[in-house]
Design a protein around this motif. Structure first.
Motif, mmCIF file in Angstrom:
data_model
loop_
_atom_site.group_PDB
_atom_site.id
_atom_site.type_symbol
_atom_site.label_atom_id
_atom_site.label_comp_id
_atom_site.label_asym_id
_atom_site.label_seq_id
_atom_site.Cartn_x
_atom_site.Cartn_y
_atom_site.Cartn_z
ATOM 1 N N SER A 34 34.436 31.270 37.343
ATOM 2 C CA SER A 34 33.750 30.274 36.537
ATOM 3 C C SER A 34 34.702 29.155 36.124
ATOM 4 C CB SER A 34 33.157 30.950 35.297
ATOM 5 O OG SER A 34 32.434 30.001 34.558
ATOM 6 N N LEU A 35 34.202 27.922 36.235
ATOM 7 C CA LEU A 35 34.933 26.779 35.677
ATOM 8 C C LEU A 35 34.197 26.384 34.413
ATOM 9 C CD1 LEU A 35 35.436 24.376 38.751
ATOM 10 C CD2 LEU A 35 36.929 26.216 37.989
ATOM 11 N N ALA A 204 31.877 36.562 34.789
ATOM 12 C CA ALA A 204 32.900 36.126 35.754
ATOM 13 C C ALA A 204 34.042 37.133 35.865
ATOM 14 C CB ALA A 204 33.463 34.774 35.324
ATOM 15 N N ASP A 205 34.540 37.294 37.086
ATOM 16 C CA ASP A 205 35.770 38.066 37.262
ATOM 17 C C ASP A 205 36.931 37.279 36.676
ATOM 18 O OD1 ASP A 205 34.893 40.379 38.949
ATOM 19 O OD2 ASP A 205 34.175 38.719 40.187
ATOM 20 N N ARG A 206 36.969 35.988 37.001
ATOM 21 C CA ARG A 206 38.041 35.129 36.499
ATOM 22 C C ARG A 206 37.469 33.766 36.137
ATOM 23 N NH1 ARG A 206 41.644 33.447 39.579
ATOM 24 N NH2 ARG A 206 40.454 33.714 41.489
ATOM 25 N N GLY A 207 38.205 33.052 35.310
ATOM 26 C CA GLY A 207 37.748 31.729 34.924
ATOM 27 C C GLY A 207 38.897 30.754 34.776
ATOM 28 N N TYR A 208 38.544 29.480 34.835
ATOM 29 C CA TYR A 208 39.502 28.398 34.621
ATOM 30 C C TYR A 208 38.901 27.448 33.594
ATOM 31 C CZ TYR A 208 41.747 29.986 38.932
ATOM 32 O OH TYR A 208 42.377 30.745 39.892
ATOM 33 N N VAL A 209 39.717 27.058 32.630
ATOM 34 C CA VAL A 209 39.267 26.119 31.613
ATOM 35 C C VAL A 209 39.763 24.736 31.988
ATOM 36 C CG1 VAL A 209 39.345 25.518 29.166
ATOM 37 C CG2 VAL A 209 39.406 27.933 29.859
ATOM 38 N N MET A 217 43.916 26.382 31.301
ATOM 39 C CA MET A 217 44.118 27.803 31.088
ATOM 40 C C MET A 217 43.355 28.559 32.169
ATOM 41 S SD MET A 217 43.393 29.513 27.400
ATOM 42 C CE MET A 217 43.262 27.972 26.511
ATOM 43 N N SER A 218 43.831 29.755 32.478
ATOM 44 C CA SER A 218 43.052 30.594 33.392
ATOM 45 C C SER A 218 43.285 32.045 33.032
ATOM 46 C CB SER A 218 43.470 30.331 34.838
ATOM 47 O OG SER A 218 44.804 30.713 35.031
ATOM 48 N N GLY A 219 42.393 32.892 33.487
ATOM 49 C CA GLY A 219 42.537 34.313 33.195
ATOM 50 C C GLY A 219 41.309 35.050 33.661
ATOM 51 N N THR A 220 41.266 36.332 33.372
ATOM 52 C CA THR A 220 40.039 37.058 33.682
ATOM 53 C C THR A 220 38.966 36.598 32.699
ATOM 54 O OG1 THR A 220 40.485 38.865 32.159
ATOM 55 C CG2 THR A 220 41.387 39.091 34.391
#
Ligand code: ATP
Length: 237
Positions: A34-35, A204-209, A217-220
């Motif tokens: 997810s973004l 989401a498995d992972r996301g980016y802000v 930022m990014s993370g699970t």
């Protein structure tokens, strides 16, 4: 993990406006990524660039180990990437079936098309019920399903969803997110753009802000949901 799509230092301008300022992220096969980010952060611009609708100023988009940033949109669809645009953009004046048919415009094999209709109707029974109805007569949630069904008619490996929950009643929002999870569980990798950060990160498995054209930022999904900064800026507390 197999990397399906890698966006590398992407820069996209509209004339003198620098909308995307060197964004990098990746999507592994099978993931929901997810973004998230405020209005104008550059999310839609990134999706359109992946889809081949916009040309980047610089940077690379690598899909299945191949650079695709110079490919035109129909070629990108043929390679297995389908976009569901913000605001759905169903074709009014055409029936539900005709709208779906548009999604398989590259497929010549009639049996394949039949098979995909069956799969889409299986996933969205309401579309089957309304298959002869003008798309314009559907509710917002149904139009979102139609837009997703249309994208699935191309049998994508990667589906790009731009604000699927926008403007929908809460009951439809939950349904749409459930459907996204199901589509993913059936093997389609998902890139999800959402203003509804809470919902998006929770599936989401992972996301980016993203903020003003850059990844902050990014993370699970779990990490981002638990992050104080993310909570303050995007989760309403
Ligand atoms: P939204 O949720 O509103 O779609 P977004 O994060 O998707 O926001 P973009 O639509 O990608 O953001 O916009 C990024 C920046 O590019 C914004 O500053 C926006 O004003 C600008 N922009 C978008 N489309 C155009 C365009 N066609 N011409 C000029 N500037 C544009």
């Amino acid at each position: 993990m197999i990397v399906l799509l890698q966006v590398d230092n992407l820069v996209v301008n509209y004339g003198v406006i620098n909308a995307v300022k060197g964004v990098s992220f990746k999507i592994n096969q099978g993931e929901i990524v997810s973004l998230i980010g405020a209005n104008g952060a550059g999310k839609t611009t990134i999706l359109k660039t992946i889809s081949g609708l916009l040309k980047p100023q610089s940077g690379k988009i690598i899909y299945q180990n191949k650079e695709i940033q110079s490919q035109k949109a129909p070629k990108v669809v043929a390679e297995g990437i389908s976009q569901v645009p913000e605001g759905r953009h169903v074709f009014s004046g055409l029936s539900v079936m005709e709208n779906l048919q548009m999604g398989s415009f590259l497929e010549r094999d009639r049996n394949q098309i039949k098979q995909r209709f069956a799969e889409v109707f299986d996933r969205f029974p309401i579309l089957k019920q309304r298959k002869h109805q003008d798309a314009a007569t559907l509710s917002g949630g149904e139009q979102q399903m139609l837009a997703m069904g249309r994208a699935l008619m191309a049998n994508p490996k990667l589906i790009l969803l731009d604000e699927p929950s926008m403007g929908l009643a809460p009951i439809f929002i939950n349904e749409i997110f459930d459907i996204i999870k199901e589509i993913n569980q059936q093997g389609t990798t998902v890139l999800l753009i959402e203003q509804n950060a809470k919902k998006a990160l929770s599936i989401a498995d992972r996301g980016y802000v993203l903020a003003t054209g850059s990844v902050q930022m990014s993370g699970t999904g779990e990490e981002l949901l638990a992050n104080r900064e993310v909570q303050k800026a995007y989760l309403g507390g």
